[in-house]
Design a protein around this motif. Structure first.
Motif, PDB file in Angstrom:
ATOM      1  N   ASP A  88       2.984  -2.293  15.354  1.00  0.00           N
ATOM      2  CA  ASP A  88       1.916  -1.953  14.407  1.00  0.00           C
ATOM      3  C   ASP A  88       1.822  -0.444  14.214  1.00  0.00           C
ATOM      4  OD1 ASP A  88      -0.044  -2.501  12.633  1.00  0.00           O
ATOM      5  OD2 ASP A  88      -1.595  -2.978  14.102  1.00  0.00           O
ATOM      6  N   LYS A  89       1.109  -0.062  13.160  1.00  0.00           N
ATOM      7  CA  LYS A  89       0.769   1.327  12.858  1.00  0.00           C
ATOM      8  C   LYS A  89       1.976   2.265  12.729  1.00  0.00           C
ATOM      9  CE  LYS A  89      -3.816   1.132  15.001  1.00  0.00           C
ATOM     10  NZ  LYS A  89      -4.729   1.752  15.998  1.00  0.00           N
TER      11      LYS A  89
ATOM     12  N   PRO B 220      -2.504 -10.389   0.923  1.00  0.00           N
ATOM     13  CA  PRO B 220      -3.743 -10.184   0.156  1.00  0.00           C
ATOM     14  C   PRO B 220      -4.586  -9.021   0.663  1.00  0.00           C
ATOM     15  CG  PRO B 220      -3.919 -12.117   1.580  1.00  0.00           C
ATOM     16  CD  PRO B 220      -2.508 -11.659   1.654  1.00  0.00           C
ATOM     17  N   GLU B 221      -4.365  -8.604   1.918  1.00  0.00           N
ATOM     18  CA  GLU B 221      -5.149  -7.499   2.474  1.00  0.00           C
ATOM     19  C   GLU B 221      -4.526  -6.133   2.212  1.00  0.00           C
ATOM     20  OE1 GLU B 221      -7.007  -8.049   6.435  1.00  0.00           O
ATOM     21  OE2 GLU B 221      -5.691  -9.803   6.575  1.00  0.00           O
ATOM     22  N   ALA B 222      -3.343  -6.130   1.646  1.00  0.00           N
ATOM     23  CA  ALA B 222      -2.607  -4.877   1.491  1.00  0.00           C
ATOM     24  C   ALA B 222      -3.342  -3.911   0.580  1.00  0.00           C
ATOM     25  CB  ALA B 222      -1.226  -5.163   0.930  1.00  0.00           C
ATOM     26  N   GLN B 223      -3.291  -2.622   0.976  1.00  0.00           N
ATOM     27  CA  GLN B 223      -3.873  -1.551   0.173  1.00  0.00           C
ATOM     28  C   GLN B 223      -2.836  -0.492  -0.206  1.00  0.00           C
ATOM     29  OE1 GLN B 223      -7.544   0.075   1.709  1.00  0.00           O
ATOM     30  NE2 GLN B 223      -8.110  -1.861   2.694  1.00  0.00           N
ATOM     31  N   PHE B 224      -1.609  -0.638   0.396  1.00  0.00           N
ATOM     32  CA  PHE B 224      -0.542   0.319   0.084  1.00  0.00           C
ATOM     33  C   PHE B 224       0.766  -0.438  -0.114  1.00  0.00           C
ATOM     34  CE2 PHE B 224      -3.612   2.551   2.702  1.00  0.00           C
ATOM     35  CZ  PHE B 224      -3.784   3.769   2.042  1.00  0.00           C
TER      36      PHE B 224
ATOM     37  N   GLY C 181      11.649  -4.123   9.444  1.00  0.00           N
ATOM     38  CA  GLY C 181      11.994  -4.142  10.859  1.00  0.00           C
ATOM     39  C   GLY C 181      10.760  -4.107  11.738  1.00  0.00           C
ATOM     40  N   PHE C 182       9.760  -3.276  11.362  1.00  0.00           N
ATOM     41  CA  PHE C 182       8.507  -3.219  12.137  1.00  0.00           C
ATOM     42  C   PHE C 182       7.796  -4.566  12.115  1.00  0.00           C
ATOM     43  CE2 PHE C 182       8.531   1.529  11.557  1.00  0.00           C
ATOM     44  CZ  PHE C 182       8.598   1.823  12.913  1.00  0.00           C
ATOM     45  N   ARG C 183       7.814  -5.205  10.968  1.00  0.00           N
ATOM     46  CA  ARG C 183       7.198  -6.530  10.894  1.00  0.00           C
ATOM     47  C   ARG C 183       7.911  -7.524  11.826  1.00  0.00           C
ATOM     48  NH1 ARG C 183       5.988  -8.301   4.606  1.00  0.00           N
ATOM     49  NH2 ARG C 183       3.798  -7.625   4.527  1.00  0.00           N
TER      50      ARG C 183
ATOM     51  N   LEU D 248      -0.126  -2.502   9.941  1.00  0.00           N
ATOM     52  CA  LEU D 248       0.770  -3.313   9.116  1.00  0.00           C
ATOM     53  C   LEU D 248       0.005  -4.215   8.151  1.00  0.00           C
ATOM     54  CD1 LEU D 248       3.563  -4.446  11.637  1.00  0.00           C
ATOM     55  CD2 LEU D 248       3.742  -2.741   9.836  1.00  0.00           C
ATOM     56  N   LYS D 249      -1.199  -4.639   8.516  1.00  0.00           N
ATOM     57  CA  LYS D 249      -1.939  -5.569   7.656  1.00  0.00           C
ATOM     58  C   LYS D 249      -2.367  -4.924   6.342  1.00  0.00           C
ATOM     59  CE  LYS D 249      -6.523  -4.728   9.718  1.00  0.00           C
ATOM     60  NZ  LYS D 249      -7.666  -5.384  10.373  1.00  0.00           N
ATOM     61  N   TYR D 250      -2.314  -3.588   6.285  1.00  0.00           N
ATOM     62  CA  TYR D 250      -2.679  -2.901   5.048  1.00  0.00           C
ATOM     63  C   TYR D 250      -1.459  -2.525   4.206  1.00  0.00           C
ATOM     64  CZ  TYR D 250      -7.253  -2.410   7.273  1.00  0.00           C
ATOM     65  OH  TYR D 250      -8.460  -2.655   7.893  1.00  0.00           O
ATOM     66  N   LEU D 251      -0.245  -2.964   4.649  1.00  0.00           N
ATOM     67  CA  LEU D 251       0.984  -2.587   3.948  1.00  0.00           C
ATOM     68  C   LEU D 251       1.679  -3.813   3.379  1.00  0.00           C
ATOM     69  CD1 LEU D 251       2.494  -0.066   6.558  1.00  0.00           C
ATOM     70  CD2 LEU D 251       1.161   0.479   4.511  1.00  0.00           C
ATOM     71  N   ASP D 252       2.384  -3.593   2.279  1.00  0.00           N
ATOM     72  CA  ASP D 252       3.207  -4.643   1.693  1.00  0.00           C
ATOM     73  C   ASP D 252       4.354  -3.983   0.930  1.00  0.00           C
ATOM     74  OD1 ASP D 252       4.123  -7.124   1.096  1.00  0.00           O
ATOM     75  OD2 ASP D 252       2.469  -7.715  -0.215  1.00  0.00           O
TER      76      ASP D 252
END
Length: 617
Positions: free
Chosen positions: A92-93, A70-74, A85-87, A18-22
């Motif tokens: 995660d994942k 700020p960490e998002a890549q996608f 909902g996952f957040r 999740l930390k790579y998504l926004d």
């Protein structure tokens, strides 16, 4: 797997933290509507992949926006609600489909939002299709628990869905043709009548033509069938008792026969209890009272206890006898017709059942509509009679438990929010009203009838119903309570005219529903002595359509002649011509009358005067 499968080079499938998504910054959906039920459906297993695109290298996020990761890549382009909902649940994942074709084509991402969510392109399943899918999943081996976890629905919702999904094709098609937006809970009620074409046809008429909600229509049908079954059982038991006593049963009262209670009233020394061995004994049943036999003697004259024939002693009594013989005796009092009374009693009971089912769900709310505070305050200050008599011990009634009253009040209060506290304050008030309107005694069925005794007055019942409909309704919107016609009549302050629109509501029946009337052609020979009148609306056996009266049998008086008391005419049920003659008789003073004796003669009329009996009557 087939050898000729094409594996696209511009798509990847991966589980991404999740930390790579926004969210895509251009996502136009303002409310993700992350309900508890929706989030619960995500806990079991992700069923649909989230579509994401790589964030362009030259993208510079807004440093003042606290929602930017700020960490998002996608960026999530499809499935933003699932991502939210996952957040929320901290899972995660999620499984993601990486779309490399639109990394630098934001215009297409905007268009995709429309195509993905437009009703013209994406049609949700109907309530019928959803229920059928869940029923098929259950038949394929999924347990109720698994279905509940994967869909986020409650146990009752799954139970209703499986019941509704299991309806026969014919019943389902009939329901689909009705002009009504069904809920799963309402469809589940149809299982009781699944396969019964007559019942579903009745429900369709009440829903489509009369505008009733299905829950009320189904409850009315239940009440009708329950009444019919109870009457059939009581009738069978009464017939068995008569057979055991050796009393023959006939379809109708034979010509010349007299009812035993009439003989007991008119023949000195006659004892109905001593009539068991008489050769003329017999019994029949009125259609509207199939559980109570009418005992008679078919040949009273042969046994020496026929009542003497009364001789007319005055113009009024002569006219009354003539009118009664002609089948024109009017009811004792104005009021709802017998048909309306029977239908109204049944409708009031059915409406109470449906209303309390709705109240149970409403009173379970954790938040209170604004009008509840105002209503509770008003009730505690004005204290209507229904509350004054019942509120002190409402928590001990079965109605309180039925509406969701907590077994352990202290435990409920310990965790209650302010909104929940208000709903708990409303609960005993609701229980008090509902108990007095439906369960306090047999007379509760009279609540809808002005002038009839009931534990709850019409005025108090109206206060409660107007709160539910007129005050709560606007705040609850599509979740508002839909009143039955008999409830609507109280709310609007008009007489109940039956459930069918445009139903005849002329008040022609007697108030006393235990001694009502039959058509003139079925009145026994001694009807004028038994108190059985010839009113035009017979009682309806449960489940049957009422027999309409024959208007030609009633001789109405268009205008009351001057000088005649209308109540006297009503009791005598005479014609206009007869009334005119009567007026002349009553208007003639005695030949020897003078001004000095008017008052005395009015108080003590001459017994030989032909009008004396009429004056006394």
């Amino acid at each position: 797997m087939p050898d000729d499968l094409e594996v696209p080079e511009d798509y990847r499938l991966a589980r991404i933290q999740l930390k790579y998504l926004d969210h895509f910054p251009g996502n136009v959906r303002q409310d993700l509507h992350l309900t508890t039920e929706y989030c619960a459906s995500l806990k079991e297993e992700q069923q649909v992949a989230i579509t994401v695109v790589p964030i362009p290298a030259d993208y510079k996020p807004d440093p003042d926006n606290p929602d930017v990761n700020p960490e998002a890549q996608f960026w999530v382009t499809k499935g933003n609600r699932r991502f939210g909902g996952f957040r929320k649940i901290g899972r995660d994942k999620p499984l993601c489909l990486i779309d490399l074709t639109k990394a630098d084509k934001q215009a297409l991402i905007y268009i995709d939002q429309v195509v993905e969510n437009d009703e013209d392109y994406r049609r949700p399943l109907t309530v019928f299709e959803k229920n059928q899918a869940l029923a098929l999943a259950f038949d394929a081996g999924a347990s109720r628990t698994e279905i509940r976890r994967r869909t986020g629905r409650s146990r009752k919702e799954i139970s209703d869905a499986l019941a509704a999904g299991g309806l026969s094709e014919q019943t389902r098609k009939t329901a689909q043709t009705m002009d009504y937006a069904w809920t799963t809970e309402e469809l589940a009620l149809l299982t009781e009548f699944d396969g019964d074409e007559d019942a579903t046809a009745r429900i369709q008429i009440m829903v489509d033509q009369w505008g009733h909600n299905p829950a009320y229509a189904i409850q009315v049908l239940r009440e009708e069938r329950a009444e019919a079954a109870a009457q059939a059982k009581a009738h069978a038991e009464a017939c068995a008792a008569l057979e055991l006593a050796g009393i023959p049963v006939t379809e109708l009262q034979p010509a010349g026969a007299m009812l035993l209670h009439v003989l007991a009233r008119e023949v000195d020394g006659f004892d109905p209890e001593a009539h068991h061995d008489c050769p003329g004994r017999g019994a029949f049943f009125y259609s509207w009272r199939p559980e109570e036999p009418e005992l008679y003697c078919s040949t009273p004259g042969e046994h020496g206890y026929a009542p003497p024939v009364a001789q007319p002693s005055s113009p009024l009594s002569s006219l009354s006898s003539t009118s009664a013989a002609a089948g024109t005796v009017r009811p004792r009092d104005d009021g709802p017709s017998r048909r309306i009374v029977v239908e109204g009693n049944r409708a009031w009971k059915a409406a109470g059942t449906v209303r309390q089912a709705w109240l149970t769900a409403f009173l379970a709310r954790k938040s209170a509509p604004k009008c509840v505070h105002r209503f509770v305050t008003r009730m505690l200050n004005t204290m209507p009679a229904a509350l004054c008599d019942e509120l002190g011990h409402a928590k001990n009634s079965t109605t309180y438990r039925k509406l969701g009253g907590p077994m352990d009040l202290d435990a409920a209060l310990a965790t209650a929010t302010p909104g929940r506290m208000t709903m708990l304050q409303l609960l005993p008030i609701a229980a008090a009203f509902e108990y007095r309107m439906t369960a306090a005694s047999e007379e509760c069925k009279n609540t809808w009838r002005e002038g009839r005794y009931s534990p709850c007055s019409v005025a108090d019942a109206t206060v409660w119903l107007r709160f539910l409909v007129q005050e709560l309704g606007p705040e609850l919107g599509d979740k508002a309570y839909d009143p039955a016609p008999i409830e609507r009549s109280l709310i609007d302050g008009v007489p109940y005219r039956g459930d069918a629109p445009g139903q005849d509501s002329i008040v022609t029946g007697p108030e006393d529903e235990t001694a009502d009337t039959v058509p003139a052609d079925t009145v026994p020979a001694d009807a004028d002595r038994t108190g059985e009148s010839s009113a035009d609306i017979p009682v309806v056996v449960s489940g049957q359509e009422p027999v309409e009266p024959e208007p030609e049998r009633e001789m109405e008086i268009e205008a009351e002649p001057d000088g005649v008391d209308p109540e006297v005419l009503d009791r005598a049920a005479i014609t206009a011509e007869e009334a005119t003659i009567l007026a002349e008789v009553l208007a003639e003073p005695p030949a020897d009358a003078d001004a000095g004796t008017d008052a005395e003669e009015a108080a003590h009329p001459d017994p030989t005067d032909p009008a004396a009996d009429a004056i006394a009557a």
